[in-house]
Design a protein around this motif. Structure first.
Motif, PDB file in Angstrom:
ATOM      1  N   ARG A  15       0.834  -1.205   0.000  1.00 31.04           N
ATOM      2  CA  ARG A  15       0.000   0.000   0.000  1.00 31.04           C
ATOM      3  C   ARG A  15       0.866   1.252   0.000  1.00 31.04           C
ATOM      4  NH1 ARG A  15      -1.232   3.327   3.882  1.00 31.04           N
ATOM      5  NH2 ARG A  15      -0.712   1.949   5.613  1.00 31.04           N
ATOM      6  N   ARG A  16       1.873   1.267   0.840  1.00 34.45           N
ATOM      7  CA  ARG A  16       2.762   2.439   0.907  1.00 34.45           C
ATOM      8  C   ARG A  16       3.561   2.599  -0.384  1.00 34.45           C
ATOM      9  NH1 ARG A  16       4.891   1.963   7.174  1.00 34.45           N
ATOM     10  NH2 ARG A  16       2.993   2.818   8.111  1.00 34.45           N
ATOM     11  N   ASP A  17       4.034   1.490  -0.944  1.00 33.57           N
ATOM     12  CA  ASP A  17       4.763   1.544  -2.220  1.00 33.57           C
ATOM     13  C   ASP A  17       3.888   2.107  -3.331  1.00 33.57           C
ATOM     14  OD1 ASP A  17       6.991   0.484  -0.975  1.00 33.57           O
ATOM     15  OD2 ASP A  17       6.760  -1.527  -1.837  1.00 33.57           O
ATOM     16  N   ALA A  18       2.585   1.827  -3.254  1.00 29.28           N
ATOM     17  CA  ALA A  18       1.643   2.334  -4.253  1.00 29.28           C
ATOM     18  C   ALA A  18       1.249   3.786  -3.978  1.00 29.28           C
ATOM     19  CB  ALA A  18       0.398   1.458  -4.287  1.00 29.28           C
ATOM     20  N   GLY A  19       1.694   4.328  -2.847  1.00 29.15           N
ATOM     21  CA  GLY A  19       1.383   5.709  -2.503  1.00 29.15           C
ATOM     22  C   GLY A  19      -0.059   5.917  -2.088  1.00 29.15           C
ATOM     23  N   LEU A  20      -0.658   4.878  -1.488  1.00 28.58           N
ATOM     24  CA  LEU A  20      -2.059   4.957  -1.099  1.00 28.58           C
ATOM     25  C   LEU A  20      -2.216   5.029   0.411  1.00 28.58           C
ATOM     26  CD1 LEU A  20      -3.512   2.130  -3.382  1.00 28.58           C
ATOM     27  CD2 LEU A  20      -3.664   4.600  -3.767  1.00 28.58           C
ATOM     28  N   SER A  21      -3.212   5.765   0.846  1.00 29.49           N
ATOM     29  CA  SER A  21      -3.595   5.738   2.253  1.00 29.49           C
ATOM     30  C   SER A  21      -4.485   4.517   2.470  1.00 29.49           C
ATOM     31  CB  SER A  21      -4.374   7.006   2.621  1.00 29.49           C
ATOM     32  OG  SER A  21      -5.623   7.015   1.951  1.00 29.49           O
ATOM     33  N   LEU A  25      -6.972   2.863  -0.416  1.00 29.28           N
ATOM     34  CA  LEU A  25      -6.962   1.443  -0.757  1.00 29.28           C
ATOM     35  C   LEU A  25      -8.330   0.828  -0.499  1.00 29.28           C
ATOM     36  CD1 LEU A  25      -5.625  -1.178  -1.636  1.00 29.28           C
ATOM     37  CD2 LEU A  25      -4.771  -1.437   0.708  1.00 29.28           C
ATOM     38  N   ALA A  26      -8.917   1.144   0.633  1.00 26.98           N
ATOM     39  CA  ALA A  26     -10.235   0.610   0.969  1.00 26.98           C
ATOM     40  C   ALA A  26     -11.264   1.010  -0.082  1.00 26.98           C
ATOM     41  CB  ALA A  26     -10.663   1.089   2.349  1.00 26.98           C
ATOM     42  N   PHE A  27     -11.235   2.266  -0.502  1.00 26.48           N
ATOM     43  CA  PHE A  27     -12.175   2.739  -1.521  1.00 26.48           C
ATOM     44  C   PHE A  27     -11.974   1.981  -2.831  1.00 26.48           C
ATOM     45  CE2 PHE A  27     -13.416   5.598  -4.974  1.00 26.48           C
ATOM     46  CZ  PHE A  27     -14.743   5.835  -4.623  1.00 26.48           C
ATOM     47  N   ALA A  28     -10.720   1.830  -3.246  1.00 29.30           N
ATOM     48  CA  ALA A  28     -10.416   1.148  -4.510  1.00 29.30           C
ATOM     49  C   ALA A  28     -10.809  -0.333  -4.457  1.00 29.30           C
ATOM     50  CB  ALA A  28      -8.934   1.289  -4.842  1.00 29.30           C
ATOM     51  N   GLU A  30     -13.162  -1.520  -2.497  1.00 23.88           N
ATOM     52  CA  GLU A  30     -14.562  -1.593  -2.079  1.00 23.88           C
ATOM     53  C   GLU A  30     -14.740  -2.366  -0.774  1.00 23.88           C
ATOM     54  OE1 GLU A  30     -16.456  -3.234  -5.571  1.00 23.88           O
ATOM     55  OE2 GLU A  30     -16.530  -1.263  -6.529  1.00 23.88           O
ATOM     56  N   ILE A  31     -13.893  -2.006   0.212  1.00 23.80           N
ATOM     57  CA  ILE A  31     -14.003  -2.577   1.553  1.00 23.80           C
ATOM     58  C   ILE A  31     -13.936  -1.430   2.557  1.00 23.80           C
ATOM     59  CG2 ILE A  31     -13.023  -4.819   0.892  1.00 23.80           C
ATOM     60  CD1 ILE A  31     -10.373  -3.953   2.094  1.00 23.80           C
ATOM     61  N   GLU A  32     -14.178  -1.725   3.814  1.00 23.15           N
ATOM     62  CA  GLU A  32     -14.142  -0.703   4.859  1.00 23.15           C
ATOM     63  C   GLU A  32     -12.700  -0.354   5.228  1.00 23.15           C
ATOM     64  OE1 GLU A  32     -16.802   0.853   6.242  1.00 23.15           O
ATOM     65  OE2 GLU A  32     -18.082  -0.224   4.837  1.00 23.15           O
ATOM     66  N   ARG A  33     -12.458   0.937   5.489  1.00 24.63           N
ATOM     67  CA  ARG A  33     -11.123   1.390   5.839  1.00 24.63           C
ATOM     68  C   ARG A  33     -10.631   0.731   7.118  1.00 24.63           C
ATOM     69  NH1 ARG A  33      -8.259   3.160   9.411  1.00 24.63           N
ATOM     70  NH2 ARG A  33     -10.065   3.727  10.633  1.00 24.63           N
ATOM     71  N   ASN A  34     -11.513   0.575   8.099  1.00 27.32           N
ATOM     72  CA  ASN A  34     -11.061  -0.024   9.353  1.00 27.32           C
ATOM     73  C   ASN A  34     -10.635  -1.477   9.160  1.00 27.32           C
ATOM     74  OD1 ASN A  34     -13.792  -0.794   9.020  1.00 27.32           O
ATOM     75  ND2 ASN A  34     -13.991  -1.180  11.212  1.00 27.32           N
ATOM     76  N   PHE A  35     -11.193  -2.159   8.142  1.00 29.47           N
ATOM     77  CA  PHE A  35     -10.789  -3.537   7.867  1.00 29.47           C
ATOM     78  C   PHE A  35      -9.355  -3.567   7.339  1.00 29.47           C
ATOM     79  CE2 PHE A  35     -11.212  -7.651   5.433  1.00 29.47           C
ATOM     80  CZ  PHE A  35     -11.198  -8.449   6.565  1.00 29.47           C
ATOM     81  N   VAL A  36      -8.992  -2.572   6.535  1.00 25.03           N
ATOM     82  CA  VAL A  36      -7.602  -2.474   6.054  1.00 25.03           C
ATOM     83  C   VAL A  36      -6.673  -2.339   7.261  1.00 25.03           C
ATOM     84  CG1 VAL A  36      -5.948  -1.112   4.716  1.00 25.03           C
ATOM     85  CG2 VAL A  36      -8.252  -1.510   3.808  1.00 25.03           C
ATOM     86  N   SER A  37      -7.029  -1.463   8.185  1.00 32.08           N
ATOM     87  CA  SER A  37      -6.217  -1.264   9.382  1.00 32.08           C
ATOM     88  C   SER A  37      -6.094  -2.554  10.196  1.00 32.08           C
ATOM     89  CB  SER A  37      -6.838  -0.164  10.255  1.00 32.08           C
ATOM     90  OG  SER A  37      -6.163  -0.056  11.481  1.00 32.08           O
ATOM     91  N   LEU A  38      -7.206  -3.247  10.376  1.00 35.87           N
ATOM     92  CA  LEU A  38      -7.189  -4.491  11.147  1.00 35.87           C
ATOM     93  C   LEU A  38      -6.341  -5.569  10.466  1.00 35.87           C
ATOM     94  CD1 LEU A  38     -10.941  -4.564  12.208  1.00 35.87           C
ATOM     95  CD2 LEU A  38      -8.981  -4.174  13.714  1.00 35.87           C
TER      96      LEU A  38
END
Length: 77
Positions: A15-21, A25-28, A30-38
């Protein structure tokens, strides 16, 4: 190292290499942002469907993500 933790570390690096928050990433994917964090923290594990969505959002094959996790696990003493 736990495979879930290794997946989270790989996901964060990609994710960081792609320059995404996490939110981008969650938006792209189509998942919840908190799930990415978890997932990045190794708390939750992704389903195969989520792995495919994340890989597509990151522009790489799902098999590459799994290979990177395998390599991280192999390099962990």
């Amino acid at each position: 190292m736990d495979p879930g933790v290794a997946f989270g570390q790989v996901l964060r690096e990609l994710r960081r290499d792609a320059g995404l928050s996490q939110e981008q990433l969650a938006f792209a994917a189509e998942i919840e942002r908190n799930f990415v964090s978890l997932m990045e923290r190794g708390v939750n594990q992704p389903s195969i469907r989520i792995i495919f969505k994340l890989a597509q959002a990151l522009g790489l094959p799902p098999s590459k993500m799994i290979l990177l996790v395998e390599e991280k696990l192999a390099s962990d003493p």
